[in-house]
Design an enzyme around this catalytic site. Structure first.
Site, PDB file in Angstrom:
ATOM      1  CG  ASN A   1     -27.801  16.165  19.591  1.00  8.77           C
ATOM      2  OD1 ASN A   1     -28.510  15.490  20.205  1.00  8.77           O
ATOM      3  ND2 ASN A   1     -26.551  16.229  19.674  1.00  8.77           N
ATOM      4  CG  ASP A  38     -17.267  12.505  18.549  1.00  2.95           C
ATOM      5  OD1 ASP A  38     -16.520  12.859  19.279  1.00  2.95           O
ATOM      6  OD2 ASP A  38     -18.604  12.966  18.035  1.00  2.95           O
ATOM      7  CB  ILE A  39     -12.063  14.158  18.992  1.00  2.00           C
ATOM      8  CG1 ILE A  39     -12.909  15.230  19.198  1.00  2.00           C
ATOM      9  CG2 ILE A  39     -11.474  14.370  17.314  1.00  2.00           C
ATOM     10  CD1 ILE A  39     -12.146  16.633  19.204  1.00  2.00           C
ATOM     11  N   GLY A  56     -28.338  19.646  23.049  1.00  2.00           N
ATOM     12  CA  GLY A  56     -26.882  19.100  22.931  1.00  2.00           C
ATOM     13  C   GLY A  56     -26.032  19.511  21.787  1.00  2.00           C
ATOM     14  CD  GLN A  57     -26.681  21.913  16.230  1.00  2.00           C
ATOM     15  OE1 GLN A  57     -27.935  22.083  16.310  1.00  2.00           O
ATOM     16  NE2 GLN A  57     -26.033  22.103  15.078  1.00  2.00           N
ATOM     17  CG  HIS A  82     -22.854  17.051  13.575  1.00  2.00           C
ATOM     18  ND1 HIS A  82     -23.110  18.184  14.000  1.00  2.00           N
ATOM     19  CD2 HIS A  82     -22.729  16.403  15.097  1.00  2.00           C
ATOM     20  CE1 HIS A  82     -23.224  18.449  15.385  1.00  2.00           C
ATOM     21  NE2 HIS A  82     -22.858  17.175  15.943  1.00  2.00           N
ATOM     22  CG  LEU A  83     -26.853  10.555  11.213  1.00  2.42           C
ATOM     23  CD1 LEU A  83     -27.735  10.438  10.066  1.00  2.42           C
ATOM     24  CD2 LEU A  83     -25.900   9.628  11.059  1.00  2.42           C
ATOM     25  CG  HIS A  84     -23.772  12.187  17.175  1.00  2.00           C
ATOM     26  ND1 HIS A  84     -22.547  12.418  17.624  1.00  2.00           N
ATOM     27  CD2 HIS A  84     -24.566  13.233  16.811  1.00  2.00           C
ATOM     28  CE1 HIS A  84     -22.452  13.768  17.903  1.00  2.00           C
ATOM     29  NE2 HIS A  84     -23.598  14.130  17.450  1.00  2.00           N
TER      30      HIS A  84
END
Length: 111
Positions: free
Chosen positions: A85, A28-29, A91-92, A98-100
């Site tokens: 999300n 993640d950036i 919060g998406q 996508h999975l964090h």
């Protein structure tokens, strides 16, 4: 075209940690933990709520990939969090499922 599709297509760079025919994982950036990896299907699916009987394997596949990455990064025994999300109120921010994968520190529970 969404930002994650551009990464999949090679139009944008990402710090990749995993890739196969159907999935991509990258750092993640804007990380929220020492380890913060995003795992995505290469197929564009906007929301978790778009998962149904025909594509339910995607969630399981992403969980297996998260487990592999956690082991490779040495956070499999200390613990990690996975989060998806669904929709703007959750919060998406990027509308490509996508999975964090978050870890590398003790996590506080927040909602």
């Amino acid at each position: 075209m969404c930002v994650f599709c551009k990464i999949v297509n090679g139009e944008l760079l990402a710090d990749k940690v995993y890739e196969d025919e159907n999935y991509l994982a990258f750092k993640d950036i804007n990380p929220k933990a020492p380890v913060h990896v995003l795992i995505i299907p290469k197929q564009h699916i906007e929301y978790l709520s778009d998962i149904d009987e025909t594509n339910k394997h995607i969630i399981g596949d992403m969980a297996v990939i998260a487990n592999k990455i956690a082991k490779e990064l040495g956070i499999d025994k200390s613990g990690y969090r996975i989060l998806i999300n669904n929709g703007p109120d959750s919060g998406q921010e990027v509308f490509h499922i996508h999975l964090h994968l978050l870890g590398g520190k003790k996590m506080a529970f927040t909602v």
